[in-house]
Motif scaffolding. Structure first.
Motif, mmCIF file in Angstrom:
data_model
loop_
_atom_site.group_PDB
_atom_site.id
_atom_site.type_symbol
_atom_site.label_atom_id
_atom_site.label_comp_id
_atom_site.label_asym_id
_atom_site.label_seq_id
_atom_site.Cartn_x
_atom_site.Cartn_y
_atom_site.Cartn_z
ATOM 1 N N ASN A 6 0.833 -1.198 0.000
ATOM 2 C CA ASN A 6 0.000 0.000 0.000
ATOM 3 C C ASN A 6 0.869 1.249 0.000
ATOM 4 O OD1 ASN A 6 -2.432 -1.337 0.003
ATOM 5 N ND2 ASN A 6 -2.722 -1.228 2.217
ATOM 6 N N ILE A 7 0.621 2.137 -0.947
ATOM 7 C CA ILE A 7 1.277 3.439 -0.986
ATOM 8 C C ILE A 7 0.200 4.499 -0.989
ATOM 9 C CG2 ILE A 7 2.725 5.018 -2.326
ATOM 10 C CD1 ILE A 7 4.232 2.647 -3.411
ATOM 11 N N ALA A 8 0.253 5.419 -0.035
ATOM 12 C CA ALA A 8 -0.743 6.486 0.053
ATOM 13 C C ALA A 8 -0.215 7.753 -0.597
ATOM 14 C CB ALA A 8 -1.097 6.755 1.509
ATOM 15 N N LEU A 9 -1.070 8.393 -1.387
ATOM 16 C CA LEU A 9 -0.754 9.714 -1.952
ATOM 17 C C LEU A 9 -1.498 10.753 -1.139
ATOM 18 C CD1 LEU A 9 -1.004 9.407 -5.853
ATOM 19 C CD2 LEU A 9 1.025 9.391 -4.439
ATOM 20 N N VAL A 10 -0.757 11.693 -0.558
ATOM 21 C CA VAL A 10 -1.389 12.759 0.216
ATOM 22 C C VAL A 10 -0.867 14.099 -0.278
ATOM 23 C CG1 VAL A 10 -1.641 11.283 2.248
ATOM 24 C CG2 VAL A 10 0.374 12.733 2.034
ATOM 25 N N THR A 43 -8.432 4.012 -5.796
ATOM 26 C CA THR A 43 -7.237 3.187 -5.746
ATOM 27 C C THR A 43 -6.851 2.738 -7.156
ATOM 28 O OG1 THR A 43 -8.529 1.161 -5.432
ATOM 29 C CG2 THR A 43 -7.796 2.312 -3.443
ATOM 30 N N GLY A 44 -5.611 2.325 -7.302
ATOM 31 C CA GLY A 44 -5.137 1.841 -8.594
ATOM 32 C C GLY A 44 -3.863 1.040 -8.424
ATOM 33 N N MET A 45 -3.660 0.089 -9.309
ATOM 34 C CA MET A 45 -2.454 -0.738 -9.260
ATOM 35 C C MET A 45 -1.366 -0.119 -10.136
ATOM 36 S SD MET A 45 -3.314 -3.031 -7.149
ATOM 37 C CE MET A 45 -1.880 -4.102 -7.293
ATOM 38 N N ALA A 46 -0.144 -0.170 -9.641
ATOM 39 C CA ALA A 46 0.987 0.392 -10.385
ATOM 40 C C ALA A 46 2.163 -0.570 -10.323
ATOM 41 C CB ALA A 46 1.395 1.749 -9.808
ATOM 42 N N GLN A 47 2.808 -0.790 -11.468
ATOM 43 C CA GLN A 47 4.038 -1.585 -11.528
ATOM 44 C C GLN A 47 5.193 -0.635 -11.237
ATOM 45 O OE1 GLN A 47 4.250 -5.012 -12.835
ATOM 46 N NE2 GLN A 47 6.377 -5.044 -12.219
ATOM 47 N N ILE A 48 5.801 -0.792 -10.074
ATOM 48 C CA ILE A 48 6.902 0.110 -9.682
ATOM 49 C C ILE A 48 8.181 -0.297 -10.398
ATOM 50 C CG2 ILE A 48 8.191 1.063 -7.748
ATOM 51 C CD1 ILE A 48 5.181 1.768 -7.805
ATOM 52 N N VAL A 49 8.610 -1.518 -10.170
ATOM 53 C CA VAL A 49 9.733 -2.141 -10.884
ATOM 54 C C VAL A 49 9.356 -3.599 -11.064
ATOM 55 C CG1 VAL A 49 11.507 -0.557 -9.997
ATOM 56 C CG2 VAL A 49 10.951 -2.633 -8.704
ATOM 57 N N VAL A 164 12.959 5.665 -6.582
ATOM 58 C CA VAL A 164 13.069 6.043 -5.171
ATOM 59 C C VAL A 164 12.114 5.207 -4.320
ATOM 60 C CG1 VAL A 164 12.780 7.944 -3.526
ATOM 61 C CG2 VAL A 164 13.805 8.385 -5.759
ATOM 62 N N ILE A 165 10.914 4.903 -4.847
ATOM 63 C CA ILE A 165 9.978 4.027 -4.132
ATOM 64 C C ILE A 165 10.612 2.667 -3.897
ATOM 65 C CG2 ILE A 165 7.790 2.761 -4.323
ATOM 66 C CD1 ILE A 165 6.668 5.173 -5.882
ATOM 67 N N ASP A 166 11.248 2.121 -4.938
ATOM 68 C CA ASP A 166 11.903 0.818 -4.830
ATOM 69 C C ASP A 166 12.982 0.831 -3.752
ATOM 70 O OD1 ASP A 166 12.612 -1.858 -5.529
ATOM 71 O OD2 ASP A 166 14.247 -1.076 -6.766
ATOM 72 N N LEU A 167 13.793 1.897 -3.747
ATOM 73 C CA LEU A 167 14.842 2.010 -2.744
ATOM 74 C C LEU A 167 14.259 2.136 -1.339
ATOM 75 C CD1 LEU A 167 17.283 4.456 -4.585
ATOM 76 C CD2 LEU A 167 17.663 2.025 -4.119
ATOM 77 N N ALA A 168 13.183 2.904 -1.215
ATOM 78 C CA ALA A 168 12.567 3.084 0.102
ATOM 79 C C ALA A 168 11.988 1.776 0.623
ATOM 80 C CB ALA A 168 11.465 4.148 0.013
ATOM 81 N N ILE A 169 11.357 0.998 -0.265
ATOM 82 C CA ILE A 169 10.772 -0.275 0.148
ATOM 83 C C ILE A 169 11.868 -1.261 0.557
ATOM 84 C CG2 ILE A 169 9.423 -2.260 -0.648
ATOM 85 C CD1 ILE A 169 7.802 0.292 -0.042
ATOM 86 N N ARG A 170 13.004 -1.168 -0.118
ATOM 87 C CA ARG A 170 14.121 -2.057 0.229
ATOM 88 C C ARG A 170 14.964 -1.491 1.369
ATOM 89 N NH1 ARG A 170 17.786 -2.641 -3.574
ATOM 90 N NH2 ARG A 170 17.027 -1.365 -5.301
ATOM 91 N N SER A 171 14.361 -0.520 2.087
ATOM 92 C CA SER A 171 14.968 0.053 3.299
ATOM 93 C C SER A 171 16.265 0.779 3.035
ATOM 94 C CB SER A 171 15.176 -1.037 4.364
ATOM 95 O OG SER A 171 13.940 -1.628 4.705
#
Length: 709
Positions: A6-10, A43-49, A164-171
Motif C-alpha cells: 500500500n502506498i498512500a498519496l497525500v 485506488t489503482g495498481m501500479a508496476q513500480i519495478v 526512489v519508491i523501490d529504494l525506500a521499500i528495500r529500506s
C-alpha cells in the motif's frame, strides 16, 4: 513476486496529486468507499519495478493533520490508525513547489508520524516563473527524506520516483530518527499514557490520538476512557497545544526555506494566471464571460452531437426495418425488434451528447476555470444561505447528482451542507439531457440568428432555470433550517493550464462506458418488461378489440390506404387495452392537465428508476403500438405523428415545454434519493425532497402548459 504494497498519496488540494495518481496507475483504477464512511476511495495498481507492484491509494486533499470535513477525516484516519486495512507502507507527499512554505507544514506533520515518506515536488515550472529556485539536495538534507521533482502531466519524473519508491521499500531510506520539532515536550505525560493504551509508532501520532480522542473510530470505549482520564489529570489544553505546535513548525520551516530556497525576485513577477484572473474574475466581465462560456458549452452539445446522433438514429431505424422484412412475423421477432432493439436505440442515440458534455466539463476543470466559477459565485451563494464551496457540487450536478451530493462532504458548515444536498438535484443532470434533446428537436424550430441557435438557447435556458430554482429554494430553506454555525470560504485558485487532451479523451470514453453499462442496462430491462406489459393484456378486452377489427380488415384490400389506416387503429387499440395501457389510462386524469397522455404517464413511472429510461420507454411503447411496416421510422418521427383521440397532435409546443419543465424540477431518480439518505443518515430528507420537487414540477408544468396552449 511479493504481494502488492500500500502506498498512500497525500497532499494539499490542487498540488498535482491526482495527476501523479493517473501517471502511476494509468487506467488501472477503481473507485469505491472507505469502510464505514461514504467518502470516495480511489485506488489503482501500479508496476513500480519488475517484481514490485503497489496499490496506490489516492487520499482526499487536506492542508494539515487537523481535519475539519468528512473527507479530511478519512485521510487522517488512514494515516493515524495503525490497525487500518489501508495502512500505507509508504507515503508520497505531493507538494506544490510554488507554495512550498505552506506545503511544508503538512509534510513536516507526516514526517513526524514515522512512516517512510517521499516528497514529490510539483509545479517547479511555476516556481521558477515566480523567481523561486529550490535546492533539492539541500531540501533533502534539511527534511531527512527523499525529494523528487516531477511533472506528472508531462510524465516527467515518474520513472525517477518509481526508483526512489523501490529504494525506500528495500529500506535504503530509513525514517527520520529525529522529530521535525520536539513533540514530546508539548505534552510528555499525555503522550506516554496514550502510547501505553494504544499502539503508536511515534510521539506525534500519540499526540494526535489525544487531541481527537472523541472522533477516532478505531478506539474502543476502554481506550477512550483511559485517554480522557489522562487528559483531565494533566489538564491537557488542545487549542494551546496546537497553537504551540504550529508556531514551532513554522519556525523550523522558515530556517529550511532560508537554507534550501532562493527567491531571485522577492516581489515575484505577476504570472500569466494572475493577469488572466484580472479579466475572468472581474466584477462585471467575469460574469459576462461565464455566461458566454455556458452558452458555448450548450451550443456545442447540439452542434457537435447532431451528426453522430443522426447517424445512430437512422442506423437503428434502417436496422429495425430490415429485420422486420427479413425475419418471420411472430412474437420472438416482435420481442427482439420492439423490446430489445427499441430499448438499445433509446439510449445509444444519446451517447455522443453524454461524451461531449463530460469532455467539455473536463476541459473546464483541467484548465482551472471551474475553480474560478466557485470564486465568482461565492457572493451570490452567501445571500441564499450557501457559500462558494456549494458551487462545485451544484456544477457537478450537471453531470450527475449522486457524486455531486457526495462532493458536499468538503462543506464544513452543517447547515450549508444540508441545504446544498437538498437543492443539488434541481440542477439539470446528464440523465435529463436525452429528454431535453428529444423534446427540443420535436417542438422547438431549428432557427438560427447568426451564430445563435434557438434550440441551443432553449437548452441553456433549461440549465440556467435549474440553477436559479436551486438558489431560490436554498434561500427559502435558509429560513427553516435552524442550524447556527459560521462558515468561511477560503480557496486556492489553481494556475491556468492547457487541458490534457489524453485525459479529456479518456474521460469521454469512460463516461460513455458508464452510461451504456449502468443506464443502458436499466433501460433495456425496463424496455423488455414494458414490451410484455404492452403486448399482453386482460383477455376480455383483447378479444373485444380482435372481434371489432379483424372482420373490418378482411373486408378491405391488403396494402390499400384503408387497410393501412385500419391496421394502425387496430395496433393502437391493442396497445390501449394492454396491461401498460390499462395502467396508463388509470393515471391519465392526474397528468392530463399538464398536457400528457397515458403513454407519457407510463414513462413518468418507469423513469423513477432513472430519468433517461423515459426515452427507452417511449421507444418501446411507440414501437409496440405502431404498424409493423413502419419499423424503419425514427422515434422522433413516431412522436411527431402521435395524435389524441380527437386527431389533434400530442406533442405541441405547450406539451413539449410542459414535459421539459416537469423533468427539470421532478426528483425522478431512486439513486439520488438513496445517496441523500446515506449522506444525511435519515429518510426524512429524501422524503421532503421527493415531495417538494414533485409538487414544484407539477405546478410549474401546469402553468407553462396553460400559458402556451
Amino acid at each position: 513476486m511479493q504481494a502488492p504494497i500500500n502506498i498512500a498519496l497525500v497532499g494539499n488540494p490542487n498540488s498535482g496529486k491526482s495527476s501523479l495518481f493517473n501517471a502511476l496507475t494509468g487506467l488501472n483504477q477503481k473507485v469505491g468507499n472507505f469502510p464505514g464512511v461514504t467518502v470516495d476511495k480511489k485506488t489503482g495498481m501500479a508496476q513500480i519495478v519488475p517484481g514490485l507492484t503497489a496499490n496506490i491509494i489516492d487520499l482526499p486533499g487536506t492542508y494539515s493533520l487537523y481535519p475539519k470535513s468528512a473527507d479530511e477525516y478519512v485521510t487522517y484516519n488512514v494515516l493515524i490508525n495503525q490497525n487500518n486495512a489501508d495502512i500505507p507502507r509508504l507515503v508520497i507527499i505531493v507538494a506544490d513547489a510554488s507554495n512550498l512554505k505552506r506545503n511544508l507544514l503538512f509534510c513536516s506533520q507526516i514526517i513526524d508520524l514515522k512512516t517512510p515518506v517521499i516528497i514529490a515536488l510539483t509545479m517547479m515550472d511555476i516556481a521558477r516563473k515566480k523567481g523561486v529556485e529550490i535546492d533539492i539536495d539541500g531540501l533533502e538534507r534539511e527534511l531527512g527524506v527523499p525529494v523528487v521533482a516531477i511533472n506528472p502531466r508531462k510524465n516527467k519524473g515518474v520513472t525517477e520516483i518509481k526508483k526512489v519508491i523501490d529504494l525506500a521499500i528495500r529500506s535504503q531510506y530509513s525514517t527520520q530518527p529525529r522529530d521535525f520539532i520536539n513533540n514530546t515536550a508539548l505534552a510528555k505525560e499525555v503522550i506516554e499514557e496514550v502510547k501505553r493504551v494504544v499502539p503508536c509508532k511515534s510521539d506525534y501520532g500519540a499526540l494526535h490520538i489525544a487531541t481527537n480522542v472523541e472522533d477516532l473510530p478505531f478506539l474502543d470505549e476502554t481506550q477512550r476512557q483511559a485517554i480522557k482520564k489522562s487528559l483531565q489529570a494533566h489538564q491537557f489544553n488542545k487549542t494551546k497545544m496546537q497553537a504551540e505546535e504550529i508556531m514551532q513548525r513554522y519556525a523550523r520551516i522558515k530556517h529550511i526555506m532560508k537554507a534550501a530556497v532562493v527567491e531571485t525576485d522577492p516581489l515575484q513577477k505577476q504570472l500569466r494566471s494572475e493577469k488572466i484572473d484580472d479579466l475572468l474574475l472581474h466584477r462585471f466581465w467575469g460574469y459576462a464571460i461565464l455566461l458566454v462560456v455556458m452558452f458555448l458549452l450548450f451550443q456545442s452539445i447540439f452542434w457537435l452531437a447532431s451528426y453522430p446522433m443522426s447517424w445512430i438514429e437512422n442506423g437503428f431505424g434502417a436496422l429495425s426495418g430490415w429485420l422486420s422484412s427479413s425475419l418471420p412475423d411472430n412474437k420472438v421477432t416482435d420481442f427482439f425488434i420492439n423490446g430489445i432493439l427499441a430499448g438499445i436505440s433509446g439510449f445509444a442515440v444519446f451517447v455522443p451528447q453524454i461524451m461531449i458534455l463530460f469532455g467539455l466539463i473536463t476541459i473546464l476543470e483541467d484548465t482551472g476555470y471551474m475553480a474560478r466559477i466557485s470564486f465568482l459565485t461565492d457572493r451570490l451563494m452567501r445571500q441564499v444561505g450557501l457559500n462558494g464551496k456549494s458551487v462545485m457540487p451544484l456544477i457537478s450536478g450537471v453531470a450527475c447528482a449522486v457524486p455531486a451530493i457526495m462532493a458536499t462532504r468538503t462543506i464544513e458548515n452543517r447547515k450549508e451542507r444540508l441545504i446544498t444536498i437538498m437543492v443539488t438535484p434541481l440542477m439539470s443532470c446528464s440523465a435529463r439531457l436525452p429528454i431535453y434533446t428529444m423534446m427540443i428537436a420535436l417542438v422547438i424550430p431549428d432557427k438560427r440568428f447568426g451564430i445563435l441557435g434557438l434550440q441551443g438557447l432553449v437548452m441553456m435556458g433549461l440549465y440556467l432555470l435549474g440553477f436559479f430554482m436551486a438558489i431560490t429554494i436554498a434561500a427559502l430553506m435558509k429560513l427553516f433550517v435552524r442550524i447556527k454555525e459560521k462558515s468561511y470560504f477560503i480557496m486556492e485558485l489553481p494556475v491556468y493550464r492547457s487541458p490534457r487532451w489524453a485525459n479529456v479523451g479518456t474521460t469521454m470514453v469512460e463516461k460513455a462506458k458508464i452510461f451504456v453499462k449502468d443506464a443502458g442496462k436499466v433501460i433495456v430491462v425496463i424496455s423488455v418488461i414494458l414490451w410484455f406489459l404492452a403486448s399482453y393484456g386482460p383477455a376480455s378486452k383483447r378479444e373485444a378489440v380482435h372481434r371489432k377489427y379483424e372482420p373490418l380488415l378482411a373486408q378491405v384490400a391488403p396494402g390499400s390506404p384503408q387497410a393501412a389506416e385500419l391496421n394502425k387503429e387496430f395496433q393502437s387499440a391493442k396497445l390501449s387495452t394492454s396491461y401498460a395501457g390499462v395502467l396508463g389510462h388509470a393515471i391519465e386524469p392526474a397528468i392530463r392537465p399538464l398536457g400528457f397522455d397515458w403513454k407519457i404517464g407510463i414513462a413518468l413511472i418507469t423513469s423513477f428508476a432513472a430519468r433517461e429510461v423515459f426515452v427507452g420507454t417511449m421507444a418501446t411503447l411507440y414501437s409496440v403500438g405502431e404498424d409493423p411496416d413502419n419499423n424503419n421510422a425514427t422515434l422522433r418521427e413516431k412522436l411527431s405523428s402521435a395524435k389524441w383521440p380527437d386527431g389533434s397532435p400530442v406533442y405541441t409546443l405547450a406539451a413539449g415545454l410542459s414535459l421539459m419543465i416537469f423533468y427539470a424540477f421532478a426528483m425522478q431518480c431512486m439513486s439520488t434519493m438513496a445517496i441523500v439518505k446515506r449522506e444525511t443518515k435519515s429518510w426524512k430528507f429524501p422524503a421532503i425532497q421527493l415531495l417538494y420537487m414533485t409538487g414544484l414540477a407539477y405546478i410549474c408544468s401546469y402553468i407553462i402548459f396553460h400559458i402556451f396552449r
